[in-house]
Motif scaffolding. Structure first.
Motif, short mmCIF file in Angstrom:
data_model
loop_
_atom_site.label_atom_id
_atom_site.label_comp_id
_atom_site.label_asym_id
_atom_site.label_seq_id
_atom_site.Cartn_x
_atom_site.Cartn_y
_atom_site.Cartn_z
N GLU A 1 11.03 6.01 7.75
CA GLU A 1 10.09 6.29 8.84
C GLU A 1 8.90 5.34 8.82
O GLU A 1 8.50 4.80 9.86
CB GLU A 1 9.61 7.74 8.74
N SER A 2 8.33 5.11 7.64
CA SER A 2 7.20 4.18 7.56
C SER A 2 7.64 2.76 7.89
O SER A 2 6.88 1.98 8.48
CB SER A 2 6.59 4.24 6.16
N TRP A 3 8.86 2.41 7.52
CA TRP A 3 9.40 1.10 7.88
C TRP A 3 9.49 0.97 9.40
O TRP A 3 9.11 -0.06 9.98
CB TRP A 3 10.78 0.92 7.23
N ALA A 4 9.97 1.99 10.06
CA ALA A 4 10.08 1.95 11.52
C ALA A 4 8.70 1.86 12.18
O ALA A 4 8.54 1.17 13.21
CB ALA A 4 10.83 3.19 12.01
N VAL A 5 7.70 2.53 11.61
CA VAL A 5 6.35 2.45 12.18
C VAL A 5 5.81 1.03 12.08
O VAL A 5 5.22 0.49 13.03
CB VAL A 5 5.43 3.45 11.45
N ARG A 6 6.01 0.39 10.95
CA ARG A 6 5.56 -1.00 10.80
C ARG A 6 6.28 -1.93 11.76
O ARG A 6 5.68 -2.83 12.35
CB ARG A 6 5.78 -1.47 9.36
N LYS A 7 7.57 -1.70 11.91
CA LYS A 7 8.33 -2.58 12.81
C LYS A 7 7.90 -2.40 14.26
O LYS A 7 7.80 -3.39 15.02
CB LYS A 7 9.83 -2.28 12.65
N ARG A 8 7.63 -1.17 14.68
CA ARG A 8 7.18 -0.96 16.06
C ARG A 8 5.81 -1.62 16.29
O ARG A 8 5.55 -2.15 17.37
CB ARG A 8 7.09 0.54 16.35
N GLY A 9 4.96 -1.60 15.27
CA GLY A 9 3.66 -2.24 15.43
C GLY A 9 3.77 -3.75 15.57
O GLY A 9 2.98 -4.38 16.31
N LEU A 10 4.74 -4.36 14.88
CA LEU A 10 4.92 -5.81 14.97
C LEU A 10 5.68 -6.23 16.22
O LEU A 10 5.54 -7.37 16.67
CB LEU A 10 5.66 -6.33 13.73
N THR A 11 6.48 -5.34 16.76
CA THR A 11 7.29 -5.71 17.93
C THR A 11 6.40 -6.07 19.12
O THR A 11 6.68 -7.05 19.84
CB THR A 11 8.24 -4.56 18.30
N GLY A 12 5.32 -5.33 19.33
CA GLY A 12 4.43 -5.65 20.44
C GLY A 12 3.69 -6.95 20.25
O GLY A 12 3.26 -7.58 21.23
N LEU A 13 3.54 -7.41 19.02
CA LEU A 13 2.84 -8.66 18.75
C LEU A 13 3.77 -9.87 18.70
O LEU A 13 3.29 -11.00 18.71
CB LEU A 13 2.08 -8.56 17.42
N SER A 14 5.05 -9.63 18.62
CA SER A 14 5.99 -10.76 18.55
C SER A 14 7.24 -10.42 19.37
O SER A 14 7.24 -10.56 20.59
CB SER A 14 6.35 -11.06 17.09
N SER A 15 8.28 -9.97 18.71
CA SER A 15 9.51 -9.50 19.35
C SER A 15 10.22 -8.59 18.37
O SER A 15 9.87 -8.51 17.19
CB SER A 15 10.41 -10.68 19.75
N SER A 16 11.25 -7.90 18.84
CA SER A 16 11.95 -6.96 17.99
C SER A 16 12.65 -7.67 16.83
O SER A 16 12.61 -7.20 15.69
CB SER A 16 12.97 -6.18 18.81
N ARG A 17 13.27 -8.81 17.12
CA ARG A 17 13.99 -9.53 16.06
C ARG A 17 13.03 -10.13 15.04
O ARG A 17 13.29 -10.10 13.83
CB ARG A 17 14.88 -10.60 16.68
N ILE A 18 11.94 -10.71 15.51
CA ILE A 18 10.97 -11.27 14.57
C ILE A 18 10.35 -10.17 13.72
O ILE A 18 10.14 -10.33 12.51
CB ILE A 18 9.88 -12.04 15.34
N ALA A 19 10.06 -9.01 14.34
CA ALA A 19 9.50 -7.89 13.58
C ALA A 19 10.48 -7.41 12.51
O ALA A 19 10.08 -7.10 11.38
CB ALA A 19 9.14 -6.74 14.53
N ALA B 1 0.82 -1.21 0.00
CA ALA B 1 0.00 0.00 0.00
C ALA B 1 0.86 1.26 0.00
O ALA B 1 0.48 2.28 -0.58
CB ALA B 1 -0.93 0.00 1.21
N ASP B 2 2.04 1.19 0.64
CA ASP B 2 2.94 2.36 0.63
C ASP B 2 3.46 2.66 -0.76
O ASP B 2 3.62 3.81 -1.14
CB ASP B 2 4.11 2.12 1.59
N GLY B 3 3.76 1.62 -1.53
CA GLY B 3 4.24 1.82 -2.90
C GLY B 3 5.53 2.61 -2.95
O GLY B 3 6.49 2.33 -2.21
N LEU B 4 5.55 3.62 -3.80
CA LEU B 4 6.74 4.45 -3.94
C LEU B 4 6.91 5.44 -2.80
O LEU B 4 7.95 6.10 -2.70
CB LEU B 4 6.68 5.20 -5.27
N ASN B 5 5.91 5.58 -1.93
CA ASN B 5 5.99 6.50 -0.80
C ASN B 5 6.66 5.87 0.41
O ASN B 5 6.67 6.46 1.49
CB ASN B 5 4.58 6.96 -0.41
N HIS B 6 7.20 4.67 0.23
CA HIS B 6 7.86 3.99 1.34
C HIS B 6 9.11 4.77 1.76
O HIS B 6 9.84 5.31 0.92
CB HIS B 6 8.26 2.58 0.92
N SER B 7 9.36 4.82 3.06
CA SER B 7 10.52 5.52 3.59
C SER B 7 10.99 4.80 4.84
O SER B 7 10.33 3.87 5.34
CB SER B 7 10.18 6.99 3.90
#
Length: 542
Positions: free
Chosen positions: A64-82, A56-62
């Motif tokens: 910062e958006s990568w870090a937002v996705r990773k922080r969202g997954l960290t709470g559901l799994s772990s930092s390394r898995i995210a 969905a990000d497409g060419l607007n990926h950056s």
């Protein structure tokens, strides 16, 4: 030969940049399998949602958006898995992007070919380099409709490229389409569902240098004990401390096991992936790591001990050994393989043929293997060879890319360099200059064997053409070894000798204009036709 294109220079292929080995997880307990399925399904769901967000990000990926996705997954799994999931999503989006670019290039090639053939009269003959016109008006009409369809597809693909849209299916598009053809695939709905879910699991972890045994998420000890760091919602399944689950079985790597053990003892990064083969009902663990960049062997050093020229064909490799001077040694060798059946069978056939080739090269003592830098991307198009379906299937079935990748990886372990040469005219000139001279009552030479000699000579820097020098006054005692190389200044060293008009002696240079002017006519009729006839006056006498 004015139509001969310039031959590209040979080069040494760079060595492999990574290593992957696989071992089987034998004697898993029922609890082990339940835990692996639960972890794979849970992390696979996280990976699917993250991939959707990345697309969905497409060419607007950056970053910062990568870090937002990773922080969202960290709470559901772990930092390394995210981190592993987000990196896998980004790599999959980039792969789909490259595939879209290749699809656009393929469409452009088809459109260009269709426009060329439609511009020619019906029934126009083609050449070796360009196809001719279509055979009938009906075929011309259908191809004009296909041109319109390809132009529409090209416009849609270019719009997706410009917008940054990609088409990705976790689990594979082919397996997804198999759901509608279960009878043809020989699968039940339950079997397909099991395979589909297994392909969408996520049981992988990236390595970390400096951490214990090179990986914190999936850890493998030197004695083969495997343990997994469970995500937070599945921590209650742990059977050891720190939220880890240790499998009851051990894994062993038969191939490169010593190299893998040295890496984990030094706490160097090793990535792992756990995979379930639904067809065999087996679990596997794949370990992979990067190799340090090694300076490529210089081309002159790779030529020192001679080469083995390999001609790739649809059902065998034709190989011939050449000494450093370019002379063929011994008899040709052929390594057959069968490319029918499943992908695993085809891959095994290529691997076994390459193993036999490398063993022979090691025994021969050569320092390099010469191959053609083949690329059939433009040759196997439907638009260029539409009626020649068997020919398109033939060149599509030749394992050029897989052959090159596997040969480079396997040859590096034997200390052999790979020299890639331009494939232009190797079969034609090899058959023209080497097939007949080397054919004896006890040696059968094919055109493919002669092509192997041409490939090897081009890799050694010699011309393909065979040009024997006159006999020596003495043998190699006074003048050295006899040579079959064309002189550096010879015109057209690679191709067939051009026909030069005029005398064949060195005393008189060929001069077509002068010889034509001084040529004596062969017939009286020619002489009389070139002169103006005038009647003499009559002599009258008394």
């Amino acid at each position: 030969m004015g139509g001969v294109r310039e031959v590209a220079a040979s080069f040494v292929v760079a060595g492999p940049s990574g290593v992957a080995v696989r071992g089987r997880l034998k004697h898993l307990t029922g609890q082990d399998e339940r835990v692996l399925r639960a972890v794979g399904a849970y992390q696979g769901g996280l990976a699917s949602r993250d991939l959707k967000a990345r697309c969905a990000d497409g060419l607007n990926h950056s970053a910062e958006s990568w870090a937002v996705r990773k922080r969202g997954l960290t709470g559901l799994s772990s930092s390394r898995i995210a981190g592993a999931i987000t990196k896998a999503s980004h790599d999959q989006w980039a792969l789909a992007r490259r595939c879209l670019a290749a699809h656009i290039r393929s469409l452009e090639t088809g459109i260009r070919t269709l426009r060329h053939r439609l511009s020619l009269p019906v029934g126009a003959k083609g050449t070796k380099r360009a196809p001719g016109g279509y055979r009938s008006k009906g075929e011309w009409f259908h191809k004009s409709r296909r041109l319109k369809a390809l132009e529409d597809r090209h416009a849609a693909a270019v719009a997706d490229w410009q917008a940054g849209r990609v088409r990705v299916v976790r689990g594979g598009k082919r397996l997804l389409n198999t759901r509608h053809h279960l009878a043809e695939a020989g699968l039940s709905e339950e079997q397909w569902r099991q395979r589909w879910e297994a392909e969408r699991w996520f049981l992988a972890a990236d390595g970390e240098s400096g951490k214990r045994y090179g990986n914190e998420t999936i850890r493998v000890t030197p004695d083969g004990r495997v343990s997994i760091k469970l995500p937070a919602p599945l921590a209650h399944l742990a059977n050891t401390e720190h939220g880890r689950y240790t499998l009851a079985c051990k894994v062993a790597f038969a191939h490169r096991g010593v190299e893998w053990a040295d890496r984990i003892e030094a706490n160097s990064a090793v990535a792992y992936r756990i995979h379930y083969d639904t067809g065999r009902n087996r679990w596997y663990l794949t370990a992979s790591w990067q190799k340090p960049v090694v300076q490529t062997v210089p081309l002159e050093a790779a030529r020192v001990g001679g080469v083995i020229g390999v001609d790739t064909n649809a059902d065998h490799f034709a190989a011939y050994r050449l000494d450093p001077r370019g002379n063929p040694v011994g008899n040709p060798h052929r390594f057959a393989y069968d490319l029918s059946g499943t992908a695993a069978h085809r891959d095994a056939q290529v691997r076994h043929a390459l193993t036999r080739l490398l063993h022979w090269a090691t025994r021969s003592g050569v320092t390099a293997i010469a191959i053609e830098d083949l690329n059939f991307g433009a040759e196997k198009t439907r638009e260029k060879h539409g009626r020649r379906k068997r020919f398109r299937q033939l060149i599509s079935g030749m394992p050029t890319g897989k052959f090159k990748a596997r040969l480079v990886s396997m040859a590096a372990e034997h200390g052999l360099a790979i020299i890639a040469v331009d494939p232009a005219y190797t079969s034609m000139w090899g058959g023209q200059h080497w097939q007949k001279p080397l054919t004896t009552p006890h040696r059968k030479m094919s055109r493919h064997d002669a092509a192997g000699i041409a490939i090897g000579r081009r890799a050694l820097g010699h011309p393909i053409r065979r040009r024997t020098t006159p006999p020596r006054a003495h043998q190699s005692d006074a003048h050295g070894h006899r040579t079959v190389q064309a002189a550096p200044g010879a015109p057209g060293r690679e191709e067939t000798r051009p026909r030069i008009p005029g005398p064949r002696t060195r005393s008189a240079p060929p001069d077509a204009t002068r010889t034509r002017a001084t040529r004596t006519p062969n017939t009286v009729r020619d002489v009389r036709s070139e002169q103006e006839w005038v009647q003499d006056s009559l002599l009258l006498t008394e």
